[in-house]
Design a protein around this motif. Structure first.
Motif, mmCIF file in Angstrom:
data_model
loop_
_atom_site.group_PDB
_atom_site.id
_atom_site.type_symbol
_atom_site.label_atom_id
_atom_site.label_comp_id
_atom_site.label_asym_id
_atom_site.label_seq_id
_atom_site.Cartn_x
_atom_site.Cartn_y
_atom_site.Cartn_z
ATOM 1 N N ASN A 1 -8.953 3.630 -1.273
ATOM 2 C CA ASN A 1 -9.174 3.958 0.358
ATOM 3 C C ASN A 1 -10.770 3.343 0.437
ATOM 4 O O ASN A 1 -11.231 3.462 1.564
ATOM 5 C CB ASN A 1 -9.068 5.119 0.927
ATOM 6 C CG ASN A 1 -7.592 5.672 0.772
ATOM 7 O OD1 ASN A 1 -6.542 4.847 0.744
ATOM 8 N ND2 ASN A 1 -7.314 6.806 0.172
ATOM 9 N N GLU B 1 1.262 4.119 -2.998
ATOM 10 C CA GLU B 1 1.071 5.644 -2.648
ATOM 11 C C GLU B 1 2.202 6.153 -3.373
ATOM 12 O O GLU B 1 1.964 7.586 -3.727
ATOM 13 C CB GLU B 1 0.818 5.750 -1.226
ATOM 14 C CG GLU B 1 -0.547 5.295 -0.462
ATOM 15 C CD GLU B 1 -0.619 5.358 0.796
ATOM 16 O OE1 GLU B 1 0.029 5.981 1.312
ATOM 17 O OE2 GLU B 1 -1.558 4.905 1.174
ATOM 18 N N ASP C 1 2.214 9.467 -5.825
ATOM 19 C CA ASP C 1 2.538 10.763 -5.566
ATOM 20 C C ASP C 1 3.639 11.426 -6.332
ATOM 21 O O ASP C 1 3.625 12.369 -6.747
ATOM 22 C CB ASP C 1 2.838 10.827 -4.100
ATOM 23 C CG ASP C 1 1.783 10.578 -3.220
ATOM 24 O OD1 ASP C 1 0.577 10.864 -3.720
ATOM 25 O OD2 ASP C 1 1.732 10.260 -1.970
ATOM 26 N N ASN D 1 0.912 -1.041 -0.116
ATOM 27 C CA ASN D 1 0.142 -0.087 0.203
ATOM 28 C C ASN D 1 0.773 1.176 -0.058
ATOM 29 O O ASN D 1 0.569 2.335 -0.853
ATOM 30 C CB ASN D 1 -1.037 0.130 1.000
ATOM 31 C CG ASN D 1 -1.838 -1.108 1.282
ATOM 32 O OD1 ASN D 1 -2.146 -1.601 0.410
ATOM 33 N ND2 ASN D 1 -2.392 -1.520 2.395
ATOM 34 N N LYS D 2 1.794 1.277 0.814
ATOM 35 C CA LYS D 2 2.906 2.460 0.984
ATOM 36 C C LYS D 2 3.537 2.516 -0.112
ATOM 37 O O LYS D 2 3.600 3.762 -0.757
ATOM 38 C CB LYS D 2 3.837 2.209 2.164
ATOM 39 C CG LYS D 2 4.732 3.420 2.285
ATOM 40 C CD LYS D 2 5.472 3.014 3.425
ATOM 41 C CE LYS D 2 6.718 4.203 3.604
ATOM 42 N NZ LYS D 2 7.648 3.802 4.782
ATOM 43 N N THR E 1 -6.273 11.963 -8.707
ATOM 44 C CA THR E 1 -5.033 11.798 -9.110
ATOM 45 C C THR E 1 -4.835 12.467 -10.540
ATOM 46 O O THR E 1 -3.694 12.694 -10.838
ATOM 47 C CB THR E 1 -4.709 10.218 -9.342
ATOM 48 O OG1 THR E 1 -5.446 9.802 -10.347
ATOM 49 C CG2 THR E 1 -4.801 9.581 -8.142
#
Length: 264
Positions: free
Chosen positions: A133, A110, A114, A106-107, A161
């Motif tokens: 989410n 992200e 980003d 998940n991290k 996004t």
């Protein structure tokens, strides 16, 4: 709504221009992905070494980031390549394989969104819902939800996004947050072949490499995947022959075959 004439012209353009698609993809699917890109007429390169990804992406027509098999060095290379591609205005396709399964995954997803600001995000329903989410159970890299259940999540993700979002499933949905295109072609045999979704992401990269309209490029790529899957399944007895026949049918595709087989 898909324009059949434009679909055929994009297929011809892929064959004519042979776009170089730089894949930072997973160990399971490299061979399948490279062969599919060659069969459609594109040029694949699988380069993930941190020392060369920035140079490699600078000569590519598109970058595909696939996080199926993660490691620290590969993630770093994905971020460097993605950032370089955006600076050069090279389209970035992100395949968030298995997002929602672990905190690390998940991290990583992200961070990639980003920093790399993907042009197109392609995933299954569970992956798209996880990125948006929404609470969803995941089972490794396989979806636990139908594609239509993720449509509102996809719209929201696209709006948040600025990416075109593609949901793969029994029906494929492609949205920029407002417009929604639907591809109804495909075969239930396709999910039985390892890496078919990853192949779809690479195909999206090939079409994004020759068509700057991201939603149109993604729609055309998914149409090619679905139609090819149907044609291959009709000649196959199971997943093994499906894999072989899929490549053969990709190679044999023409604008006329696409027009005759598209489900509107």
């Amino acid at each position: 709504m898909i324009n059949i004439d434009k679909l055929g012209k994009d297929l011809d353009l892929v064959r004519e221009k042979s776009p170089l698609v730089h894949n930072i993809t997973n160990l399971v699917v490299m061979n399948n992905t490279a062969n599919a890109l060659l069969s459609i007429g594109a040029s694949p390169v699988m380069a993930h070494a941190l020392e060369e990804v920035e140079d490699m992406v600078s000569i590519a027509s598109a970058l595909v980031i696939n996080m199926g098999t993660l490691s620290e060095k590969w993630v770093e290379a994905m971020l460097v390549a993605g950032f370089a591609a955006k600076k050069l205005n090279i389209p970035v396709v992100f395949d968030p394989v298995g997002v929602g399964a672990t905190p690390y995954r998940n991290k990583t997803a992200e961070h990639i969104i980003d920093q790399c600001k993907p042009t197109i995000i392609r995933g299954n329903a569970s992956e798209i819902m996880a990125l948006a989410n929404e609470k969803v159970s995941t089972k490794g890299v396989d979806s636990t939800a139908e594609s239509n259940a993720a449509l509102e999540a996809a719209r929201r993700l696209a709006t948040q996004t600025g990416s075109v979002v593609v949901i793969s499933g029994v029906e494929d949905y492609i949205t920029d947050g407002q417009t929604v295109n639907t591809i109804k072609n495909g075969s239930l045999l396709m999910p039985k072949v390892t890496g078919m979704g990853c192949t779809a992401s690479a195909m999206v990269g090939a079409f994004a490499g020759i068509n700057p309209d991201a939603i149109e490029a993604a729609t055309h790529a998914m149409a090619v995947m679905g139609i090819t899957g149907e044609l291959a399944a009709a000649k196959s007895e199971g997943p093994g022959s499906m894999q072989m026949n899929f490549l053969d049918q990709l190679y044999k595709l023409t604008p006329e075959i696409l027009a005759q087989n598209i489900t509107l």
